[in-house]
Design a protein around this motif. Structure first.
Motif, PDB file in Angstrom:
ATOM      1  N   ASP A 289       0.848  -1.214   0.000  1.00 38.75           N
ATOM      2  CA  ASP A 289       0.000   0.000   0.000  1.00 38.75           C
ATOM      3  C   ASP A 289       0.873   1.250   0.000  1.00 38.75           C
ATOM      4  O   ASP A 289       0.617   2.205  -0.731  1.00 38.75           O
ATOM      5  N   ILE A 290       1.919   1.223   0.837  1.00 42.46           N
ATOM      6  CA  ILE A 290       2.797   2.396   0.919  1.00 42.46           C
ATOM      7  C   ILE A 290       3.533   2.587  -0.402  1.00 42.46           C
ATOM      8  O   ILE A 290       3.562   3.688  -0.959  1.00 42.46           O
ATOM      9  N   ASN A 291       4.094   1.497  -0.927  1.00 46.16           N
ATOM     10  CA  ASN A 291       4.858   1.602  -2.180  1.00 46.16           C
ATOM     11  C   ASN A 291       3.975   2.006  -3.360  1.00 46.16           C
ATOM     12  O   ASN A 291       4.445   2.603  -4.324  1.00 46.16           O
ATOM     13  N   ALA A 292       2.683   1.663  -3.266  1.00 47.96           N
ATOM     14  CA  ALA A 292       1.770   2.044  -4.354  1.00 47.96           C
ATOM     15  C   ALA A 292       1.370   3.518  -4.251  1.00 47.96           C
ATOM     16  O   ALA A 292       0.602   4.025  -5.067  1.00 47.96           O
ATOM     17  N   GLY A 293       1.885   4.201  -3.233  1.00 45.31           N
ATOM     18  CA  GLY A 293       1.632   5.649  -3.144  1.00 45.31           C
ATOM     19  C   GLY A 293       0.434   5.998  -2.297  1.00 45.31           C
ATOM     20  O   GLY A 293      -0.156   7.063  -2.473  1.00 45.31           O
ATOM     21  N   GLY A 294       0.074   5.118  -1.356  1.00 44.80           N
ATOM     22  CA  GLY A 294      -1.082   5.367  -0.495  1.00 44.80           C
ATOM     23  C   GLY A 294      -1.034   6.716   0.221  1.00 44.80           C
ATOM     24  O   GLY A 294      -2.066   7.338   0.428  1.00 44.80           O
TER      25      GLY A 294
ATOM     26  N   GLU B 197       1.716  15.624 -10.850  1.00 49.99           N
ATOM     27  CA  GLU B 197       2.456  14.833 -11.840  1.00 49.99           C
ATOM     28  C   GLU B 197       3.720  14.232 -11.218  1.00 49.99           C
ATOM     29  O   GLU B 197       4.381  14.896 -10.406  1.00 49.99           O
ATOM     30  N   LYS B 198       4.032  12.997 -11.578  1.00 49.04           N
ATOM     31  CA  LYS B 198       5.207  12.332 -11.000  1.00 49.04           C
ATOM     32  C   LYS B 198       6.472  13.037 -11.469  1.00 49.04           C
ATOM     33  O   LYS B 198       6.599  13.408 -12.626  1.00 49.04           O
ATOM     34  N   GLU B 199       7.391  13.246 -10.522  1.00 47.06           N
ATOM     35  CA  GLU B 199       8.616  13.963 -10.870  1.00 47.06           C
ATOM     36  C   GLU B 199       9.827  13.024 -10.881  1.00 47.06           C
ATOM     37  O   GLU B 199       9.934  12.104 -10.070  1.00 47.06           O
ATOM     38  N   THR B 200      10.722  13.296 -11.841  1.00 40.67           N
ATOM     39  CA  THR B 200      11.997  12.583 -11.847  1.00 40.67           C
ATOM     40  C   THR B 200      13.075  13.603 -11.516  1.00 40.67           C
ATOM     41  O   THR B 200      13.235  14.605 -12.224  1.00 40.67           O
TER      42      THR B 200
ATOM     43  N   LEU C 238       4.969  17.650  -0.936  1.00 49.20           N
ATOM     44  CA  LEU C 238       4.939  16.309  -0.340  1.00 49.20           C
ATOM     45  C   LEU C 238       4.975  15.244  -1.442  1.00 49.20           C
ATOM     46  O   LEU C 238       5.759  14.286  -1.378  1.00 49.20           O
ATOM     47  N   ALA C 239       4.137  15.419  -2.457  1.00 53.89           N
ATOM     48  CA  ALA C 239       4.070  14.415  -3.535  1.00 53.89           C
ATOM     49  C   ALA C 239       5.430  14.278  -4.216  1.00 53.89           C
ATOM     50  O   ALA C 239       5.892  13.163  -4.498  1.00 53.89           O
TER      51      ALA C 239
ATOM     52  N   ALA D  50       8.430  15.097  -2.974  1.00 55.11           N
ATOM     53  CA  ALA D  50       9.419  14.522  -2.051  1.00 55.11           C
ATOM     54  C   ALA D  50       9.233  13.001  -1.996  1.00 55.11           C
ATOM     55  O   ALA D  50      10.201  12.236  -1.944  1.00 55.11           O
ATOM     56  N   PHE D  51       7.985  12.582  -2.020  1.00 53.46           N
ATOM     57  CA  PHE D  51       7.657  11.148  -2.046  1.00 53.46           C
ATOM     58  C   PHE D  51       8.302  10.496  -3.279  1.00 53.46           C
ATOM     59  O   PHE D  51       8.890   9.420  -3.206  1.00 53.46           O
ATOM     60  N   ASP D  52       8.199  11.193  -4.421  1.00 50.22           N
ATOM     61  CA  ASP D  52       8.780  10.666  -5.672  1.00 50.22           C
ATOM     62  C   ASP D  52      10.292  10.511  -5.542  1.00 50.22           C
ATOM     63  O   ASP D  52      10.870   9.530  -6.013  1.00 50.22           O
ATOM     64  N   TYR D  53      10.933  11.504  -4.895  1.00 55.61           N
ATOM     65  CA  TYR D  53      12.403  11.429  -4.733  1.00 55.61           C
ATOM     66  C   TYR D  53      12.763  10.195  -3.906  1.00 55.61           C
ATOM     67  O   TYR D  53      13.667   9.432  -4.260  1.00 55.61           O
ATOM     68  N   VAL D  54      12.042  10.002  -2.800  1.00 53.56           N
ATOM     69  CA  VAL D  54      12.354   8.863  -1.919  1.00 53.56           C
ATOM     70  C   VAL D  54      12.201   7.548  -2.698  1.00 53.56           C
ATOM     71  O   VAL D  54      13.038   6.647  -2.607  1.00 53.56           O
ATOM     72  N   GLN D  55      11.150   7.471  -3.491  1.00 52.72           N
ATOM     73  CA  GLN D  55      10.968   6.242  -4.279  1.00 52.72           C
ATOM     74  C   GLN D  55      12.025   6.118  -5.374  1.00 52.72           C
ATOM     75  O   GLN D  55      12.484   5.019  -5.684  1.00 52.72           O
ATOM     76  N   GLN D  56      12.415   7.265  -5.922  1.00 51.54           N
ATOM     77  CA  GLN D  56      13.432   7.233  -6.993  1.00 51.54           C
ATOM     78  C   GLN D  56      14.758   6.658  -6.471  1.00 51.54           C
ATOM     79  O   GLN D  56      15.474   5.981  -7.195  1.00 51.54           O
ATOM     80  N   ILE D  57      15.050   6.918  -5.202  1.00 48.91           N
ATOM     81  CA  ILE D  57      16.306   6.371  -4.662  1.00 48.91           C
ATOM     82  C   ILE D  57      16.071   4.993  -4.009  1.00 48.91           C
ATOM     83  O   ILE D  57      16.929   4.472  -3.300  1.00 48.91           O
ATOM     84  N   GLY D  58      14.894   4.415  -4.262  1.00 46.82           N
ATOM     85  CA  GLY D  58      14.635   3.025  -3.856  1.00 46.82           C
ATOM     86  C   GLY D  58      14.371   2.851  -2.380  1.00 46.82           C
ATOM     87  O   GLY D  58      14.558   1.759  -1.846  1.00 46.82           O
ATOM     88  N   LYS D  59      13.911   3.914  -1.705  1.00 44.88           N
ATOM     89  CA  LYS D  59      13.640   3.766  -0.271  1.00 44.88           C
ATOM     90  C   LYS D  59      12.127   3.793  -0.005  1.00 44.88           C
ATOM     91  O   LYS D  59      11.336   4.062  -0.915  1.00 44.88           O
ATOM     92  N   ILE D  60      11.764   3.495   1.238  1.00 42.82           N
ATOM     93  CA  ILE D  60      10.341   3.410   1.598  1.00 42.82           C
ATOM     94  C   ILE D  60       9.916   4.724   2.250  1.00 42.82           C
ATOM     95  O   ILE D  60      10.468   5.114   3.287  1.00 42.82           O
ATOM     96  N   PRO D  61       8.942   5.431   1.654  1.00 46.78           N
ATOM     97  CA  PRO D  61       8.519   6.714   2.234  1.00 46.78           C
ATOM     98  C   PRO D  61       7.385   6.544   3.241  1.00 46.78           C
ATOM     99  O   PRO D  61       6.344   5.973   2.930  1.00 46.78           O
ATOM    100  N   VAL D  62       7.606   7.034   4.445  1.00 43.82           N
ATOM    101  CA  VAL D  62       6.539   7.063   5.442  1.00 43.82           C
ATOM    102  C   VAL D  62       6.260   8.536   5.718  1.00 43.82           C
ATOM    103  O   VAL D  62       7.199   9.311   5.932  1.00 43.82           O
ATOM    104  N   VAL D  63       4.988   8.914   5.660  1.00 42.28           N
ATOM    105  CA  VAL D  63       4.655  10.351   5.776  1.00 42.28           C
ATOM    106  C   VAL D  63       4.087  10.644   7.159  1.00 42.28           C
ATOM    107  O   VAL D  63       3.166   9.958   7.619  1.00 42.28           O
TER     108      VAL D  63
END
Ligand SMILES: C/C=C/C(=O)SCCNC(=O)CCNC(=O)[C@H](O)C(C)(C)COP(=O)(O)OP(=O)(O)OC[C@H]1O[C@@H](n2cnc3c(N)ncnc32)[C@H](O)[C@@H]1OP(=O)(O)O
Length: 716
Positions: free
Chosen positions: A299-304, A311-314, A476-477, A479-492
């Motif tokens: 759920d978290i990885n799916a962007g819950g 828009e998703k940022e790279t 927030l959205a 920053a979430f993308d950055y955390v996922q881009q570096i392969g980590k788990i984002p908890v908000v």
């Protein structure tokens, strides 16, 4: 449409292609079992016309294993029916295995758990040469065991000793490692090559039997009663207990299934395995671990927790301020994922030193042959070490990781912000100071956010994202993308002093230190931490973070609470910390002296003086280990409920994942809130009140807990 395509070619080779309708990955569920049943009946009818069978998949993933949606729902009442169902499915796999014709697994994608067990039931395994493909039996990581024959076939294939780590640690292997381990037979260069190799095996082996079905079969490496093996097996359970601390039933049941199964014939071994599998499936630890590590993590990885509509940022260029341990680690993790990094410190020498941390980590990878020299050079070339703010020009994101001091943080914020691209994000890696307070130094507080990394950054998977009062949803959205881009788990989480993880972590160490002050023996305290399932004891971790840092955080917090008109409520641990630091000069590990002694040679050991200073012999004798374990798990869970109550935590998923991946809250519990749920909300509340009556109001159940207890309503 059947989940298994049945294609009998003119060459009398039958291809069974698993292609479960409506699912992106094949799993063992009712539809699969029905299709397998039908397929096996058809094979038995056609057997005379079949020279050999190839089992493959139409999906990107060969087969993802037992269906976790199904497994998670099995209750104690369904136990027997579940066991019968598993045995029936395994009988069908066994029927193919013993049909007398060669059966080849053409593994075109990842095969895990039950998926790899299907492959093990085949006579030959050919895997596509694709380094992103994973093979193995990860069930243990979800509190389960390989119940599709894995605990029986793998030891019969490679021996008990070689099979144990694969079964009990759940390691996933790439094709070349799997070949080396002897759990697959061939690697193919292309899908065509894979099918050609499968056909060649069938041509060369017109009649096929598994080694364990042949007369006179002997277990590789020796059967359990073989003297050399028996000697190892005598100590194996004790060694395992040392690792699991008795918190994890799955590895113990895996060992039992494999060893007991190796002493009987395959079919009886398979029944033994099913019995243990069903016991785990209906047990609480598997429910906790599957619930959190599969469903909640997905759920978290799916962007819950990511706001919708942005828009998703790279990210392309990230600045890191401060090249100490944290900054250097953030730079490494960012550059490693293809992002340009500017690593800035006050001197070029310090910045270069921070960059050399990446060099060391990458060199280790090269020496272990996990990376080429070229790749290492490429990653390093992405990190620019500098002492100049001008180099931050054009960054999409700047993360400050300077000393935990509000004024210094304000200074670097003001310096770096003008260099960001339009709408760039400024993030603080503070672990305690409220983001809203730090954002006061920002010209664009809506673009200011907290990104709390954990040490060591390259290993720790979690990033706690802290939303300040003015932080926008868009920030927030992204920053979430950055955390996922570096392969980590984002908890908000929402803003608060210590946010979520540092707050809860503080309760853990303080509780351990408080026990010492009460006269409990320090080794009992450390033991209780480990037996509760924490990765290290509270005194060890206090030394790691250092008691001076704890003092610093406390004095900053006290100042802020008092400045806001509040009254500081001292924790009983504070006096012990002060006594250790001020009276005895024992600040922690980095200073070479804390609760432990750190000899230059040899292992650390508890400072003997602790006994004279703190231990009350009567108390130490009477101490109940369960009470200490309860205190350690309860105090953290209660603080987590407080964080939910105060809105610091937004979801139960964030609470569970954040507590395990951020502070190492005992993984067997499924996380701090799942611990409350599985204990029973009402029973937990009553026990918390009991602890409060004895140890003080820090254990008093918060209102939210009382409300849940009243209705016996788990947290969801
Ligand atoms: C007796 C035997 C017991 C067992 O076998 S227990 C289970 C052991 N197996 C595992 O632990 C593997 C779990 N699955 C995975 O790790 C990953 O998946 C894969 C590596 C296999 C594939 O990853 P990727 O390509 O990224 O795909 P994706 O988005 O994770 O999965 C595609 C869809 O398939 C669902 N799914 C995957 N594995 C299972 C499973 N074992 N049980 C139930 N569903 C599964 C997902 O949720 C998702 O679904 P959506 O398309 O709805 O998002």
């Amino acid at each position: 449409m059947s989940a298994i395509r049945y294609e009998l070619g003119s060459d009398q080779i039958l291809t069974l292609t698993i292609d479960m309708p409506g699912q992106s990955a094949n799993t063992m569920n009712t539809a699969f079992r029905e299709a397998l049943d039908e397929t096996v009946s058809k094979v038995q009818g056609d057997l005379e016309n079949i020279r050999g069978i190839i089992v493959t998949s139409a999906k990107k993933t060969f087969f993802a294993g037992g269906d976790l949606n199904e497994i998670h729902k099995v209750t104690r009442d369904d136990g027997q029916a579940f066991e019968d169902m598993v045995n029936s499915m395994k009988a069908h796999m066994r029927a193919l295995e013993t049909c007398g014709k060669p059966v080849v697994a053409a593994i075109n994608g990842t095969a895990l758990g039950g998926g790899f067990e299907i492959a093990l039931a085949c006579h030959h395994r050919i895997v596509l040469n694709n380094n992103s493909l994973q093979l193995g039996l990860p069930e243990v990581t979800l509190g389960l065991l390989p119940g599709g024959g894995g605990t029986q076939r793998l030891p019969r294939m490679i021996g008990l000793e070689a099979a144990f780590p694969l079964l009990m640690e759940g390691k996933k292997l790439r094709p070349s490692a799997a070949l080396k381990a002897g759990i697959i037979d061939e690697i193919a260069d292309s899908p065509e090559d894979m099918m050609a190799k499968a056909r060649a095996f069938i041509d060369a082996n017109p009649k096929c039997q598994q080694p364990w079905d042949k007369k006179g079969f002997k277990l590789p490496g020796g059967a359990p009663h073989h003297p050399a093996m028996a000697q190892k097996l005598v100590i194996a359970p004790a060694m395992l207990k040392q690792k699991t601390k008795g918190c994890y039933p799955a590895p113990e049941r895996i060992m039992a299934a494999a060893v007991e199964g190796a002493q009987v014939d395959f079919d009886n071994g398979s029944l033994i395995e099913t019995r243990y599998f069903a016991e785990l499936v209906i047990g609480q630890v598997a429910k906790n671990m599957t619930g959190t590590f599969w469903f909640q993590l997905n759920d978290i990885n799916a962007g819950g927790s990511r706001p919708e509509g942005v828009e998703k940022e790279t990210f392309k260029k990230v600045g890191v301020l401060g090249a100490g341990m944290m900054g250097a680690g953030i730079a490494y993790s960012t550059a490693n994922r293809g992002i340009e990094v500017v690593l800035k410190d006050v001197s070029l020498e310090s910045a270069e030193k921070g960059k050399s941390y990446s060099e060391t980590l990458l060199a280790k990878k090269v020496s272990r042959r996990h990376m080429t020299e070229e790749k290492k050079a490429e990653i390093l070339s992405r990190i620019k070490a500098t002492d100049s703010t001008a180099d931050l020009e054009g960054c999409d994101l700047v993360i400050e990781a300077v000393f935990e001091d509000s004024e210094l943080k304000a200074k670097v914020t003001a310096e770096a912000e003008p260099k960001l691209v339009n709408n760039g994000i400024f993030a603080s890696n503070t672990s305690t100071i409220p983001i809203t307070q730090l954002a006061e130094a920002s010209a664009k507080p809506e673009n200011f956010i907290g990104l709390h990394f954990f040490s060591p950054v390259d290993k720790m998977m979690l990033v706690e994202i802290i939303v300040g009062e003015k932080t926008s949803d868009e920030t927030l959205a992204r920053a979430f993308d950055y955390v996922q881009q570096i392969g980590k788990i984002p908890v908000v989480v929402n803003d608060s002093r210590g946010f979520f993880t540092s707050r809860v972590f503080g309760t853990f160490v303080n509780e351990g230190i408080t026990m010492l002050g009460e006269g409990v023996h320090p080794s009992s305290i450390e033991n209780a931490g480990l037996l509760a399932g924490m990765p290290v004891g509270p005194l060890t971790i206090s030394d790691e973070v250092s008691m001076t840092l704890m003092q610093h955080v406390r004095s900053q917090s006290k100042k802020d609470v008092e400045a806001a008109g509040g009254t500081w409520n001292p924790h009983p641990a504070e006096a012990i910390i002060d006594q250790m630091v001020i009276e005895h000069g024992r600040k922690g590990k980095a200073a070479g002296a804390g609760f432990y002694e750190y000899p230059t040679k040899g292992k650390k050991y508890l400072w003997p003086e602790l006994e004279t200073l703190f231990v009350d012999n009567e108390k130490a004798r009477d101490v109940k280990l369960q009470e200490l374990k309860d205190r350690i798990l309860f105090i953290q869970a209660i603080e987590t409920v407080r964080c939910l109550e105060e809105g610091v935590l937004r979801t139960v998923e964030d609470a569970n994942i954040g507590s395990i991946f951020g502070i190492g809250y005992a993984p067997w519990t499924g996380g701090a809130i799942q611990f409350v749920n599985q204990y029973g909300v009402r029973a937990f509340t009553e026990r918390a009140q009991e602890l409060a009556n004895i140890y003080g109001e820090r254990f008093t159940p918060p209102a939210l807990l009382l409300a849940h207890a009243e209705q016996e309503k788990p947290f969801t």
